[in-house]
Structures are given as C-alpha cells and as structure tokens.
Scaffold this active site. Structure first.
Site, PDB file in Angstrom:
ATOM      1  N   CYS A  80      18.522  49.226  -8.847  1.00 37.73           N
ATOM      2  CA  CYS A  80      17.722  49.033  -7.637  1.00 37.73           C
ATOM      3  C   CYS A  80      18.293  48.049  -6.631  1.00 37.73           C
ATOM      4  CB  CYS A  80      16.285  48.656  -7.988  1.00 37.73           C
ATOM      5  SG  CYS A  80      16.094  47.117  -8.896  1.00 37.73           S
ATOM      6  N   MET A  81      19.041  47.016  -7.040  1.00 42.72           N
ATOM      7  CA  MET A  81      19.510  46.068  -6.029  1.00 42.72           C
ATOM      8  C   MET A  81      20.953  45.631  -6.203  1.00 42.72           C
ATOM      9  SD  MET A  81      19.099  42.764  -7.760  1.00 42.72           S
ATOM     10  CE  MET A  81      20.395  43.432  -8.751  1.00 42.72           C
ATOM     11  N   MET A  98      15.335  50.271  -1.401  1.00 44.32           N
ATOM     12  CA  MET A  98      16.026  51.300  -2.177  1.00 44.32           C
ATOM     13  C   MET A  98      16.775  52.307  -1.314  1.00 44.32           C
ATOM     14  SD  MET A  98      15.445  50.256  -5.162  1.00 44.32           S
ATOM     15  CE  MET A  98      15.313  48.620  -4.455  1.00 44.32           C
ATOM     16  N   GLY A 155      12.494  45.135  -5.552  1.00 46.32           N
ATOM     17  CA  GLY A 155      11.339  45.856  -6.069  1.00 46.32           C
ATOM     18  C   GLY A 155      10.724  45.255  -7.309  1.00 46.32           C
ATOM     19  N   GLN A 156      11.402  44.289  -7.962  1.00 40.39           N
ATOM     20  CA  GLN A 156      10.893  43.713  -9.193  1.00 40.39           C
ATOM     21  C   GLN A 156      10.626  42.222  -8.996  1.00 40.39           C
ATOM     22  OE1 GLN A 156      12.435  45.563 -13.037  1.00 40.39           O
ATOM     23  NE2 GLN A 156      14.254  45.686 -11.752  1.00 40.39           N
ATOM     24  N   LYS A 196      -2.540  46.972  -6.142  1.00 44.65           N
ATOM     25  CA  LYS A 196      -2.042  46.686  -7.489  1.00 44.65           C
ATOM     26  C   LYS A 196      -2.323  45.232  -7.855  1.00 44.65           C
ATOM     27  CE  LYS A 196       2.155  48.169  -6.553  1.00 44.65           C
ATOM     28  NZ  LYS A 196       1.935  48.800  -5.233  1.00 44.65           N
TER      29      LYS A 196
END
Length: 812
Positions: A184-185, A359, A396-397, A100
């Site tokens: 997510c967190m 996650m 994740g971000q 990516k």
C-alpha cells in the site's frame, strides 16, 4: 481558536459526516448521555466534555483503523468498552470520527474471537497450550532459520514491529521480514527517498486548513479519509474558496464535492504530470530562484534505477518536449480545456496548492515514478514549503508510517531509516542492539511478492521459504493473485503457516498453527500516523480467553530458541536478546506471560528503539511525553527550558530545528549530498496489462467507507455490516444496458488469473465510465484478489491493484 468557533467547526463538519458517512455520534452503551462535566486535574488527555455515565472510566487512544490517526476517548465499565467518542482536544480530528471510528469499540466483541492456540492435527485445527505452540514454532525455526520469514503489518504497534525486527535481523541474521504495507505505501517510500534522500512527508495536515487548491491524484478522499476531507468541506461551508480537483478513473463521493472532475485513463497520471512540467517551462512559469538554489535534475538512467543519474536542466527540458497538451490529452482522455485548468493552477504562484494521494498512485507498476513526478511538479513550480502549498502522501493503516517506515520492518531496512546493505548502518544497529559485529546479514530479504512466491513453491527450490509467521494481517485475502501467492500453499504439505490474529480469516483457513492475539486497547500501544505523529495509549480491558500480545509471542519464541541453543538469541554479553532488568538489576523473565503482563514492555521496547531515530533526524518523543500528549509530530526536540517541541514542517528554516541559519530550505539528507532535492524526469510507461478483445474491461479494486481492508474487524460490527453487507461490481449504465444487466443481477467477472460470480451494482454509490469496473475487497466470500495482477513497481515492489484486463458476462 475560541470555544465558540470550535463548536461551529465541529457542527459544520459533523453535518458533512452525517450526510456522507452516516456517522452519528452515538455511544455503544446507551441512546443518550448525561450532561457534560467540568474537567479536573484527574481528567485524562481529551477529557473535556466527556459524557457522564455512572462508573465509566475514560482514556485516550488513536483509532484502530486508517492512517489518519484520529483520537478517540474510550469509555470502560466492568472490564468492557461501553462507549466511544471523538477526542475534542485532539488536533487531528477535533472530536470528529467517521462511521468506522464511532463503532471502533465493537470490533473487540465478535462472537468468533480466537481465544486459544490451535494446531492443525490430522487436517483439523485442535486446541493446544501456549507452551506447546511456542515449542512448535521454536523447533520449526531452529531446524532451518534461513528458511523462516515473518510477514507483518502496518497495524503492528511500534513496539511489536520493533520486537519482530530485532528478533529476525538482530537474532536470526535473516532479513526475511516484510509488512503488508509493501502492498500500500512502498511506492511512497521510494518516492520520498529518491526525491529528498529520506522518507516520509515534510508537511502535515495543517496544509488542509491553508490551501487554495486541493488536487487529489487518484484518491477518493471523501470515503477513505473522511475526517480529513471534512476540514476542506468545513472551510467551504464557511465561505472560504477552496478549489477541489478530482483526478480519478471513476466518479465517487469525492467527485460530488469537486469543482473539476477529471476522468483519466489508468496510468496516464504519469503523462499528466510530465505535461504540467513541460507547460511550466513553455510558459516560463517555473520557480527559477527556488529551483536554482534548492534542486537538482535527475533522469532514470540506462537501465532505469531507483536513484537514476544526474541530468542537466537542458536535458530535462528536452525529455519533456514530447509531452505536448495534445499527446497528454490522447493518453489521458482529458480534454485540452481540462489540462489547461491544471496548467493554469500550477503556473499561478499566488495560489497555495496541496496535492494528496494514496493507493491510486502507490499501487501502480510505475508507483515510484509517479511519486517522483508529482513531487517534481511541486518543486519546479515553487508550490512547495509554504503552509498549504506542497505534496503529501496519505497512508491506509494506523501505523504504516510508525511501525513500517520508521521502525524499518521492511526486508531491506533497519530502524530509523537505516539499511541492512549499508555497513555503517549495520554497525550502528549492532551496537544499539548489543549484538556481535557481523550479526546483521547485509543481504536484503524477500519483499512481499517474492516471499510468498518462495513459500508457495516446492521446498526443493533453492532459497525457499518453508515457514512463515503472519501477524496482524490477512494475506489470504489481501495479496494480489492469491491463487498463485497464497492458495498454492495447499499443494505443499511440507510448508508451515503460523497466524497470529483475533478472528478466523481467509489466512487461518490454510494455517497450521493459529495464535489468539490481543487487539487495540487490550494491550498497551504506540502508533505513528500519516503526518509523522506518534501516538500512545494504555491497556484498558483484558483480552478474551488466552489471547496474548503479539510482542510477547515474539519474545517467548525467542527465549525458547535460546533454550534450544540458537546462538543468535544471546546478545554480545551472553544475555538474552531481549534482556530486561528490574530496579535491582535482576533479570525480568518477560517471556513469562504473567511477568510480561505486569511490566510495561511497550515503554521499554519503545525507549530502546528511540535512539535509532536520531540518525536521520526523525527523533520521536520520549514515551512519557506521549503519555501526556495527543501525539507529537517528529522530529521532537527538547528546548533549553526542558520542554519538548514537535515539528510541523521539515526542511524549512524556522520550523525545523535542524535547518541551518540563513539556509531558508535545507534538504539535509539529499541524495546528491548538497542539501538539494531532486526534480525527476520519468517517462510514461504503459500498463503491463490492458483491455483487449478477450478481456475488454478495466478492473479496479479498493475500499469502501463502511469497511476497512479485508473486513476482519468491520464485518463483525452489525451496524457496519448492515450498511454494506457484501461486495459488488460497479458497472456503468451504458455497459449494463448492453449486457442486459440490472442492479442485483449476478454476473461472472473473469481475468487471466481467475473468475468470480458477484452481484452487479449499476451506477450505484460511485459511477464507472464505460469499459471500467470496480470491486471492493472487504468481503471474504468474494475474494476479488484471486483475479488481480501481481505485477509490481520495479523499485518499490508494490503490486498494482488498480488496473488489469477483465471480462464480464451475465449469469443466467
């Protein structure tokens, strides 16, 4: 590390990435580069060994995708990105990127970029001017500010999130702001706060270079954080012994590299952690000296609460008694031999053990509890506080830490880890924001699930939300149980949805107003990654059409509200809430796009935010220091000689400047106010929904290597879309034979919330156990979250995407 060893390391790690991530270091401009040039004083940070392409200028930026925070060098020619390569001088990734990352530049150039504001008229989105769009939003808010909410993102830059937070909490006296990072967190946040008294990891990625054992708690590390995983693979390729334990519910590419693959039943991680703690006590293998000096014991209380209640060591031991190896084996599905491996590892004080999770532990109806338990196992065993020896959550971000956790864009939070329900914290924020005392509302706003419930129900209900402004996220695809939490909006025409984004999405399908946003290097930015590293970049290209920065959009609406007479848009001195002055003291009209565009508002907003970070010892670096660096890990402290020093490890004497001399370890924000961390007991709790005769399968959802989150960006990169063109359901071979299903067949997947026809993949890239299914959520044509469960952790309010009951049938 000398240049040769760096080259060898990159060669080994690139080999891994090519094999597992299809990552080939290609440019977007050509099939080859000219020879490398020697860096000069004008070479930007990371400018060593950059390819020479005529008329291309290079600058640094963090990658736009996950929370790893890899650094890239971006090559620009004629106002367009033409090349992307890894930044060799960056400590995070040392020149490597995943598939990516190597294609990041292409995310700007999808054919359907949003380029003009669109207002829904007579059921159709029609182009309007920015002036009309800003007027519509301001009037909507002014009519009912208490029924307005902002739904943001861990992809907001720090200045963007700060502006939104100040606007709604310091201006509207309304705390209804929450980010997609709640999904997510949030459980990692509550886990850290209730263990150490303050959020975010004490350690950093350096642990991956020093650990003897790496335990992955439900984390597909190889595909979700491949550049970090390559550090471990590189060490093993060089002959170092690193034992890899994959605690997982399905075999993945991570499993292929693991020494021990332990397939556990969903939610049994809680029983496993308690079983490890019990065995440490039974063997008398716990770290008595460390625990006695630096830890207290905690139980959930009756009823259970986030901060629980104090318990004695004897009570703690008694609570663990039932978690015998036999009981844990029955709940988890792990054999006694497998459990014995975990027991032996944690009981060995000579080993350095790193635990990682993402996650799998966070998206969990007992997410806070399992976070507490894994921290507790490390504290109890003494596997804490040494290089390579400790627990660490991943995100994740790209700025879930920097913009959400540090800037405080959660419904209960203020910048710098302060809280709206703490009078002293409100006073601090009001003084820094120069707003009148009492401006900040003491009542926390709605968390994500509740916010969207309120939006998707009738306006006649008390405490409703009538208008939501979504920025930098796609809730129409990412919310759980979207039939309930998003699609139901269509039944309520009185509701108004504003979406700031770069492409059409599942969310814009129901939007009443769509605003085109600038993305990544089309604007200045600052992110904060998973290891507390703050990263800055400059604008390099212009956004297309009339697309504009999200922070400007917020400021422009705030100014229009001031013109409409909203008192909250003035500070305590009667000036505009976002007042900025030039060198002569004259006001800068930053609500005007031309002025905003020629003013570095990122630096101004960031420096306004920075004083907040001192109150919880999270001092971020000055903006101009970030300009010169490849990111700096906070707390960043100025030395006597004027230089700025980052912190690799918190709470540890010799590493953390705030630890008092001769303390060794000091948890200076401890819950118990005695500089001690908490070792928790939290009981195993069964999942809220389990397979039964009607719905006999476990359904798990998540990401894949090639795509990121809802695929808004990556599905518009041709190379990534070709590599993974659509979603699928993973099925075990045993279940496929029983159902007479082959790879490529259509099957109907159903839960109690909805159903979906989708393609089957039998023992594909990963392998599910019999009775288990997996579906990725990147494909907007296959909205799997219409089927997922919106049950959530009672403390973090984070939903559980990892387990619900499902039924599968073949479509004939």
């Amino acid at each position: 590390m000398n240049d040769n060893s760096l080259t060898n390391q990159q060669t080994d790690r690139r080999g891994f990435l090519r094999a597992t991530a299809m990552a080939v270091a290609t440019s977007l401009a050509a099939n080859g580069f000219a020879e490398e040039k020697t860096p000069t004083s004008s070479t930007p940070p990371g400018g060593f060994d950059l390819p020479v392409i005529p008329d291309v200028t290079w600058d640094k930026a963090p990658c736009r995708f996950c929370g790893t925070g890899c650094h890239v060098m971006v090559g620009v020619k004629d106002g367009r990105i033409v090349a992307v390569t890894g930044d060799r001088q960056a400590e995070v990734n040392k020149g490597l990127l995943c598939v990516k990352g190597y294609h990041t530049g292409l995310i700007l150039y999808g054919n359907d970029r949003l380029k003009t504001p669109l207002l829904r008229k007579n059921g159709k989105l029609e182009p309007v001017s920015w002036d009309e769009a800003i007027n519509v939003i301001a009037k909507r808010i002014h009519g009912a500010p208490e029924r307005f909410a902002i739904y943001g993102s861990g992809q907001w830059t720090i200045p963007e999130g700060y502006a939104a937070n100040k606007f709604i909490k310091g201006g509207l006296s309304n705390n209804h702001i929450d980010p997609n990072a709640r999904l997510c967190m949030a459980s990692a946040v509550t886990g850290y706060i209730s263990t150490y008294g303050v959020d975010e990891p004490y350690n950093c990625y350096d642990d991956l270079d020093h650990c003897d054992v790496l335990i992955l708690w439900g984390n597909n590390f190889a595909e979700m954080h491949p550049v970090l995983f390559s550090r471990v693979v590189d060490r093993r390729l060089r002959g170092e012994k690193v034992v890899l334990v994959d605690l997982t519910t399905r075999r993945t590419r991570t499993s292929q590299q693991a020494d021990h693959v332990m397939i556990m039943q969903p939610q049994s991680d809680m029983a496993i952690a308690n079983g490890i703690a019990r065995e440490l006590l039974v063997r008398d293998a716990w770290s008595k000296d460390f625990v006695n000096k630096h830890c207290n014991f905690r139980g959930p209380g009756q009823p259970a609460t986030l901060m629980g209640e104090a318990i004695s060591f004897e009570q703690y031991r008694a609570e663990l008694d039932e978690y015998t190896p036999e009981m844990v084996s029955k709940l988890s599905g792990l054999s006694l031999k497998q459990l014995g491996v975990l027991f032996d590892l944690f009981a060995n004080p000579k080993l350095k053990i790193t635990s990682l999770w993402c996650m799998g532990m966070n998206q969990h109806t007992q997410g806070t509890a399992i976070n507490n338990l894994v921290h507790g196992v490390h504290l109890l065993s003494g596997h804490w506080g040494k290089k390579g020896d400790g627990p660490q959550s991943l995100t994740g971000q790209p700025s879930a830490c920097g913009t959400v956790r540090e800037v405080g864009t959660l419904a209960h939070a203020l910048p710098g880890d302060l809280r709206v329900d703490d009078a002293r914290h409100r006073e601090i924020a009001e003084k820094l924001w120069h707003v009148p005392a009492g401006r900040i509302n003491p009542k926390p706003g709605y968390h994500t699930v509740l916010m969207w419930e309120k939006f998707c129900t009738s306006s006649t209900e008390p405490g409703g939300i009538d208008t939501i402004w979504v920025q930098v996220t796609n809730p129409g695809q990412s919310l759980p149980n979207t039939h309930k939490l998003f699609d139901a909006k269509a039944q309520h025409p009185e509701k108004f949805l504003i979406v700031s984004d770069v492409y059409p999405t599942a969310t814009t399908e129901l939007a009443d107003l769509v605003l085109p946003s600038a993305m990544w290097v089309e604007k200045n930015g600052v992110y904060g990654n998973s290891e507390r590293r703050t990263q800055q970049w400059n604008r390099m290209v212009d956004p297309p059409g009339e697309a504009r920065d999200d922070a400007w959009q917020t400021i422009a609406v705030a100014h229009r509200l001031m013109e409409l007479g909203h008192p909250g848009m003035n500070d305590g001195e009667g000036r505009f809430l976002f007042h900025q002055a030039d060198a002569s003291g004259s006001e800068l009209p930053i609500w005007d796009w031309a002025t905003y565009r020629t003013t570095n508002m990122d630096e101004r907003l960031y420096e306004e935010y920075r004083p907040f970070t001192a109150f919880k010892h999270k001092q971020v670096a000055p903006y101009q220091e970030l300009v010169k660096a490849h990111g700096l890990r906070w707390p960043v402290v100025q030395s006597a000689d004027g230089t700025w020093k980052e912190t690799r490890y918190r709470f540890i004497e010799g590493e953390d400047s705030f630890v008092e001399p001769r303390k060794g370890f000091q948890f200076y924000h401890s819950v118990t106010k005695d500089d001690k961390a908490l070792i928790w007991f939290r009981p195993y709790v069964a999942p809220p929904e389990m397979p039964d005769a009607e719905y006999p399968y476990w359904l798990d959802t998540g990401r894949v290597l090639e795509h990121w989150h809802t695929g808004t960006m990556t599905m518009r990169v041709p190379q990534l879309r070709r590599a993974m063109p659509g979603a699928y359901v993973e099925i075990s071979r045993e279940d496929a034979v029983r159902l007479d299903v082959k790879t490529g067949d259509n099957v109907k997947l159903a839960t109690r919330r909805g159903e979906l026809v989708i393609t089957a993949w039998v023992d594909g890239r990963a392998s599910c156990s019999p009775g288990h299914l997996f579906v990725p959520f990147f494909d907007e044509r296959k909205l799997i979250n219409r089927l997922t469960l919106d049950a959530h952790c009672p403390f973090s309010k984070e939903p559980d995407y990892k387990k619900c009951a499902a039924r599968l049938t073949k479509v004939t």
